[in-house]
Enzyme design. Structure first.
Site, PDB file in Angstrom:
ATOM      1  N   ASP A   1      27.247 -33.489  34.963  1.00 26.15           N
ATOM      2  CA  ASP A   1      27.956 -34.763  34.914  1.00 26.15           C
ATOM      3  C   ASP A   1      29.357 -34.476  35.428  1.00 26.15           C
ATOM      4  O   ASP A   1      30.164 -33.870  34.721  1.00 26.15           O
ATOM      5  CB  ASP A   1      27.988 -35.305  33.484  1.00 26.15           C
ATOM      6  CG  ASP A   1      28.608 -36.695  33.399  1.00 26.15           C
ATOM      7  OD1 ASP A   1      29.464 -37.003  34.256  1.00 26.15           O
ATOM      8  OD2 ASP A   1      28.250 -37.460  32.491  1.00 26.15           O
ATOM      9  N   HIS A   2      29.647 -34.906  36.649  1.00 25.33           N
ATOM     10  CA  HIS A   2      30.890 -34.448  37.270  1.00 25.33           C
ATOM     11  C   HIS A   2      32.139 -34.944  36.534  1.00 25.33           C
ATOM     12  O   HIS A   2      33.217 -34.365  36.674  1.00 25.33           O
ATOM     13  CB  HIS A   2      30.941 -34.863  38.748  1.00 25.33           C
ATOM     14  CG  HIS A   2      31.115 -36.323  38.990  1.00 25.33           C
ATOM     15  ND1 HIS A   2      30.048 -37.182  39.121  1.00 25.33           N
ATOM     16  CD2 HIS A   2      32.226 -37.084  39.111  1.00 25.33           C
ATOM     17  CE1 HIS A   2      30.495 -38.407  39.326  1.00 25.33           C
ATOM     18  NE2 HIS A   2      31.812 -38.376  39.322  1.00 25.33           N
TER      19      HIS A   2
ATOM     20  N   HIS B   1      28.335 -40.914  32.092  1.00 31.86           N
ATOM     21  CA  HIS B   1      29.757 -40.561  32.146  1.00 31.86           C
ATOM     22  C   HIS B   1      30.548 -41.067  30.944  1.00 31.86           C
ATOM     23  O   HIS B   1      31.265 -40.315  30.281  1.00 31.86           O
ATOM     24  CB  HIS B   1      30.399 -41.138  33.408  1.00 31.86           C
ATOM     25  CG  HIS B   1      29.822 -40.628  34.682  1.00 31.86           C
ATOM     26  ND1 HIS B   1      29.265 -39.377  34.802  1.00 31.86           N
ATOM     27  CD2 HIS B   1      29.720 -41.192  35.920  1.00 31.86           C
ATOM     28  CE1 HIS B   1      28.847 -39.200  36.044  1.00 31.86           C
ATOM     29  NE2 HIS B   1      29.104 -40.280  36.725  1.00 31.86           N
TER      30      HIS B   1
END
Length: 510
Positions: free
Chosen positions: A199-200, A262
């Protein structure tokens, strides 16, 4: 005789040392795709530029495009030069790409994986050591299970005397059932410790700094609870529309695209209990407890705690934007939401009674992701003189993007003879405080994968717990046949978002 002073080191960068990394062979499946070109390859280059890659590092690309090794090197070089956050150094770039290899073919072809294994084994033999293997799935979700199965068939899920890891991009499932199925498929081939669900957002400095801000500063932790916090807002606003992603987005929507992954991750980091240690599993244990403390909504209650909407024609950043239903590739009459807002309750000792508001949307007035903690107002308002802006509750704002930093609003007296007050901000910005540019999120996450540090990656139980919260909302919206609310592109979102607010709370302006 004058002496030249020794150059002073910046004390704020102390501790940013490079940690040793075991020799690694990184295989990117989907190496010809947009993610690889825009994010992964530039991130690998920047790690090389910083000297953070292991001394022995091999890169293998794999995709359907029929390229030779040299053609892939040219593509990679062009992508890095175009998308790297820093100007490229030819020496570093040429050294990085000199040994890059490429395998073309489809992901259901076992010969492709056999060829990848032969190249990786050859690198081991030439170096006389066993390289760790990382398989990065930069592909569409329908290929996750296919690739994992092929890696298991060819025995590439294990490697004698070295670690093997698989990196899976989002979306991790389309709903709870598909997430459970995908977890089962991956864990039939790999152990959980080998699976890195990326999950950036978790690679962004401010997101990581949330833990430091809370647990390393005595002034915050005592008030980080229901006794002092009035409510929490987490917002991710985008100032762009679809930009050619209709094929994906119209089947996903804002809730799946950002909130389920996110933004629930941001909620967990904001509200988790202090871990016993900053070990990956200790932190993830505390994070998943937060999701378990959130009671999934009943379908019949969704209308009171969640809002969705679509953007209509408008102007964003001086450019005309068509309405969502007029965008190319969007299904006629689509009810996919481009804006979603939900209210959640974390029913535990620390947060009982504190509402958490989460929202995200496309084609809004500005781009920004932030976590806002609003403290309860002071009990007595004595500053009511004319010209005063009034006493506002203190707010702590953690800006995740585009300008990473932290600000706190305080009340201060306006200069002059009268007792007039107004809010002022105390700010900390990464760029100015550390006199360096924050690394891209993918740089941190790729490096952590090579180090085997899973702290910033989602565990299987996290993913499943998040879907249990989101699933009833999706079900309710699928049954709602009424017209979906609209908001003008370039605005702050639909008026209907106010309907989920309680206790006279207000949204922070977008």
């Amino acid at each position: 005789m004058a002496t030249t002073a020794a150059p002073q080191e910046n004390p704020l960068v102390e501790g940013l040392e490079r940690l040793p990394v075991h020799p690694t062979t990184l295989v990117i499946f989907g190496a010809s795709g947009d993610l690889a070109k825009r994010k992964l390859l530039p991130a690998i280059y920047n790690l090389a530029h910083e000297g953070a890659l292991p001394e022995r590092f091999n890169l293998i690309g794999c995709a359907r495009s029929e390229w030779s090794d040299d053609e892939f090197r040219d593509v990679a070089k062009e992508a890095i030069q175009k998308f790297s956050r820093r100007k490229t150094d030819d020496t570093v770039l040429d050294s990085l790409l000199s040994r890059v290899r490429y395998v073309s073919g489809t992901f259901d072809d076992e010969n492709v994986f056999t060829k990848v294994a032969e190249i990786a084994d050859g690198e081991d033999e030439e170096a006389g050591l066993a390289f760790n293997r990382i398989f990065y799935l930069s592909v569409a979700p329908q290929f996750f299970e296919v690739i994992a199965e092929q890696l298991g068939k060819t025995g590439m899920n294990k490697h004698k005397d070295a670690e093997v890891r698989i990196v899976v991009e989002k979306p991790f499932g389309h709903d709870l059932a598909s997430a459970l199925h995908l977890n089962s498929a991956l864990l039939s081939v790999f152990d959980e410790r080998q699976v890195f669900r990326i999950d950036h957002y978790l690679g962004k400095e401010t997101v990581q700094n949330t833990l430091v801000l809370r647990f390393a500063n005595g002034i915050f932790e005592p008030v980080w609870n229901r006794s002092y916090v009035d409510h929490v807002q987490i917002t991710a606003s985008e100032d762009v529309a679809l930009e050619g992603r209709a094929g994906y987005y119209d089947n996903a929507g804002a809730l799946r695209d950002l909130i389920q992954n996110h933004l629930l991750q941001l909620l967990m980091l904001t509200s988790m209990e202090p871990p016993v240690s900053f070990d990956a599993d200790e932190i993830r244990d505390e994070k998943v407890k937060v999701l378990h403390a959130i009671k999934p909504p009943r379908v019949e209650d969704v209308a009171h705690m969640a809002v969705r909407a679509q953007y209509s024609a408008g102007t964003v950043g001086g450019k005309d934007v068509p309405g969502y239903l007029e965008e190319e590739g969007v299904k006629e009459g689509s009810t996919t939401e481009t804006f979603a807002a939900i209210r959640l309750k974390v029913d535990n000792w620390r947060w009982a009674g504190v509402p958490f508001y989460i929202r995200t949307g496309k084609a809004l007035a500005r781009k920004g992701t932030e976590i806002v903690i609003t403290l309860k107002p002071v009990p007595h308002l004595a500053f009511q003189q004319e010209g005063s802006l009034g006493v506002h509750p203190n707010q702590l704002v953690l800006a995740v993007q585009p300008n990473e930093g932290v600000s706190m609003s305080l009340m201060a007296k306006i200069p002059g003879a009268r007792m007039r007050v107004r809010p002022v901000n105390m700010e900390f910005l990464y760029g100015t405080s550390f006199m360096s540019q924050s690394p891209e999120a993918y740089e941190r996450l790729i490096l952590d994968t090579m180090r085997g540090d899973a702290t910033l990656f989602a565990r299987d139980d996290e993913v499943e717990a998040a879907w249990r919260i989101v699933d009833p909302i999706l079900e309710a919206w699928s049954k709602d046949t009424g017209p979906i609310p609209q908001y003008k592109a370039g605005s702050s979102g639909p008026a209907e978002q106010d309907s989920i607010l309680i206790n006279a709370d207000r949204w922070r302006s977008i």
